[in-house]
Design a protein around this motif. Structure first.
Motif, PDB file in Angstrom:
ATOM      1  N   GLU A 210       0.805  -1.219   0.000  1.00 30.61           N
ATOM      2  CA  GLU A 210       0.000   0.000   0.000  1.00 30.61           C
ATOM      3  C   GLU A 210       0.838   1.269   0.000  1.00 30.61           C
ATOM      4  N   ARG A 211       2.156   1.146   0.147  1.00 26.41           N
ATOM      5  CA  ARG A 211       2.997   2.343   0.149  1.00 26.41           C
ATOM      6  C   ARG A 211       3.340   2.811  -1.265  1.00 26.41           C
ATOM      7  N   VAL A 212       3.089   1.976  -2.259  1.00 30.24           N
ATOM      8  CA  VAL A 212       3.342   2.384  -3.644  1.00 30.24           C
ATOM      9  C   VAL A 212       2.236   3.341  -4.077  1.00 30.24           C
ATOM     10  N   ARG A 213       2.651   4.502  -4.622  1.00 30.13           N
ATOM     11  CA  ARG A 213       1.676   5.466  -5.143  1.00 30.13           C
ATOM     12  C   ARG A 213       1.810   5.520  -6.658  1.00 30.13           C
ATOM     13  N   PHE A 214       0.749   5.937  -7.307  1.00 32.04           N
ATOM     14  CA  PHE A 214       0.743   5.930  -8.768  1.00 32.04           C
ATOM     15  C   PHE A 214       1.897   6.748  -9.337  1.00 32.04           C
ATOM     16  N   VAL A 215       2.168   7.921  -8.737  1.00 37.28           N
ATOM     17  CA  VAL A 215       3.243   8.770  -9.269  1.00 37.28           C
ATOM     18  C   VAL A 215       4.600   8.092  -9.133  1.00 37.28           C
TER      19      VAL A 215
ATOM     20  N   PRO B  70       9.527   8.831 -13.829  1.00 41.37           N
ATOM     21  CA  PRO B  70      10.856   8.208 -13.710  1.00 41.37           C
ATOM     22  C   PRO B  70      11.663   8.702 -12.517  1.00 41.37           C
ATOM     23  N   TRP B  71      11.548   9.996 -12.186  1.00 44.94           N
ATOM     24  CA  TRP B  71      12.353  10.515 -11.080  1.00 44.94           C
ATOM     25  C   TRP B  71      11.833  10.067  -9.711  1.00 44.94           C
ATOM     26  N   ARG B  72      10.702   9.350  -9.708  1.00 48.97           N
ATOM     27  CA  ARG B  72      10.185   8.814  -8.432  1.00 48.97           C
ATOM     28  C   ARG B  72      10.319   7.292  -8.358  1.00 48.97           C
ATOM     29  N   TRP B  73      11.005   6.693  -9.316  1.00 46.36           N
ATOM     30  CA  TRP B  73      11.154   5.236  -9.313  1.00 46.36           C
ATOM     31  C   TRP B  73      11.933   4.752  -8.097  1.00 46.36           C
ATOM     32  N   GLY B  74      12.784   5.619  -7.545  1.00 45.22           N
ATOM     33  CA  GLY B  74      13.498   5.252  -6.319  1.00 45.22           C
ATOM     34  C   GLY B  74      12.520   4.991  -5.180  1.00 45.22           C
ATOM     35  N   ASN B  75      11.470   5.805  -5.096  1.00 47.52           N
ATOM     36  CA  ASN B  75      10.434   5.598  -4.062  1.00 47.52           C
ATOM     37  C   ASN B  75       9.735   4.266  -4.259  1.00 47.52           C
ATOM     38  N   TYR B  76       9.509   3.935  -5.508  1.00 53.06           N
ATOM     39  CA  TYR B  76       8.857   2.672  -5.845  1.00 53.06           C
ATOM     40  C   TYR B  76       9.717   1.497  -5.395  1.00 53.06           C
ATOM     41  N   GLU B  77      11.032   1.576  -5.653  1.00 54.05           N
ATOM     42  CA  GLU B  77      11.934   0.509  -5.240  1.00 54.05           C
ATOM     43  C   GLU B  77      11.967   0.374  -3.721  1.00 54.05           C
TER      44      GLU B  77
ATOM     45  N   GLY C 255      10.944  -2.803  -1.493  1.00 58.50           N
ATOM     46  CA  GLY C 255      11.842  -3.357  -0.487  1.00 58.50           C
ATOM     47  C   GLY C 255      11.163  -3.498   0.865  1.00 58.50           C
ATOM     48  N   ASP C 256      10.409  -2.469   1.254  1.00 56.41           N
ATOM     49  CA  ASP C 256       9.690  -2.525   2.535  1.00 56.41           C
ATOM     50  C   ASP C 256       8.663  -3.659   2.540  1.00 56.41           C
ATOM     51  N   ALA C 257       8.056  -3.898   1.379  1.00 53.57           N
ATOM     52  CA  ALA C 257       7.086  -4.998   1.277  1.00 53.57           C
ATOM     53  C   ALA C 257       7.791  -6.345   1.445  1.00 53.57           C
ATOM     54  N   TYR C 258       8.976  -6.482   0.863  1.00 53.03           N
ATOM     55  CA  TYR C 258       9.753  -7.717   1.049  1.00 53.03           C
ATOM     56  C   TYR C 258      10.102  -7.923   2.517  1.00 53.03           C
ATOM     57  N   VAL C 259      10.468  -6.854   3.200  1.00 54.43           N
ATOM     58  CA  VAL C 259      10.826  -6.963   4.622  1.00 54.43           C
ATOM     59  C   VAL C 259       9.618  -7.409   5.438  1.00 54.43           C
TER      60      VAL C 259
ATOM     61  N   ARG D 229      16.717  -3.222  -1.719  1.00 56.24           N
ATOM     62  CA  ARG D 229      15.876  -2.182  -2.326  1.00 56.24           C
ATOM     63  C   ARG D 229      15.572  -1.041  -1.364  1.00 56.24           C
ATOM     64  N   SER D 230      15.576  -1.330  -0.079  1.00 57.65           N
ATOM     65  CA  SER D 230      15.282  -0.310   0.932  1.00 57.65           C
ATOM     66  C   SER D 230      16.387  -0.348   1.991  1.00 57.65           C
TER      67      SER D 230
END
Length: 199
Positions: free
Chosen positions: A26-31, A36-43, A47-51, A76-77
């Motif tokens: 649920e932490r992934v947002r559409f933006v 592209p400059w927010r892909w780091g947030n996506y990663e 990573g947090d989801a994997y944890v 990833r995080s």
């Protein structure tokens, strides 16, 4: 928006829905997916989801499944403190202390002023009698937090103790003075007394 643009929007929406709803992240947002400059947030969110998934495996005592999830999560995080400590603990449980050491030391750029991180790291290094490493870390990271912080006290105490154990009494006393609350604490006074006695 032409057909091509609509296709891109559809694809991004599909990726977003996959990671937000189907994967339960649920932490992934559409933006984070679309820009592209927010892909780091996506990663980081992945990573947090994997944890979180690794933590659930640990609760169910599925340690073999937890390790690759925790490893991917920390990759990833990297600032995920809970994930990093959990991964190090899992490695120690598998009797892989060198892997645990690497995971802990790699966390220093993110957590060098956090006593929750420093305490297990310094205890681990002390148990392995890595006194020069402890002294090096104290020289590098003392003073990164606020003056008189718990992180400074932990670093100074660990470095003073490591110096004392190596017979470097002057250096031990220097470290005792680097954290104002340490020299006057019970632990600091005890170490000072030991230094005087051994001299």
């Amino acid at each position: 928006v032409g057909f091509g643009g609509a296709g891109v929007v559809y694809a991004l929406t599909h990726v977003f829905a996959t990671y937000r709803y189907y994967a339960g992240n649920e932490r992934v947002r559409f933006v984070d997916v679309a820009l592209p400059w927010r892909w780091g947030n996506y990663e980081v969110a992945r990573g947090d989801a994997y944890v979180r998934a690794a933590s659930q495996c640990v609760e169910q005592r599925k340690f073999a499944e937890a390790i690759p999830l925790a490893r991917r999560g920390v990759e990833r995080s990297p600032a995920n403190l809970g994930g990093r400590l959990m991964l190090a603990e899992l490695y120690l449980g598998l009797r892989q202390p060198d892997q645990a050491r690497r995971v802990l030391l790699d966390g220093l750029p993110y957590h060098c002023a956090d006593p929750v991180f420093l305490q297990p790291l310094l205890a681990f290094l002390a148990q392995r009698q890595e006194d020069p490493v402890i002294v090096g870390l104290a020289r590098k990271f003392l003073g990164r937090g606020s003056r008189g912080s718990e992180a400074d006290r932990l670093l100074a105490q660990a470095a003073a103790t490591a110096s004392y154990l190596r017979g470097n009494y002057d250096q031990a006393e220097d470290f005792l003075q680097r954290a104002p609350t340490l020299a006057t604490s019970a632990a600091g006074r005890l170490l000072s007394a030991k230094i005087e006695f051994d001299r």
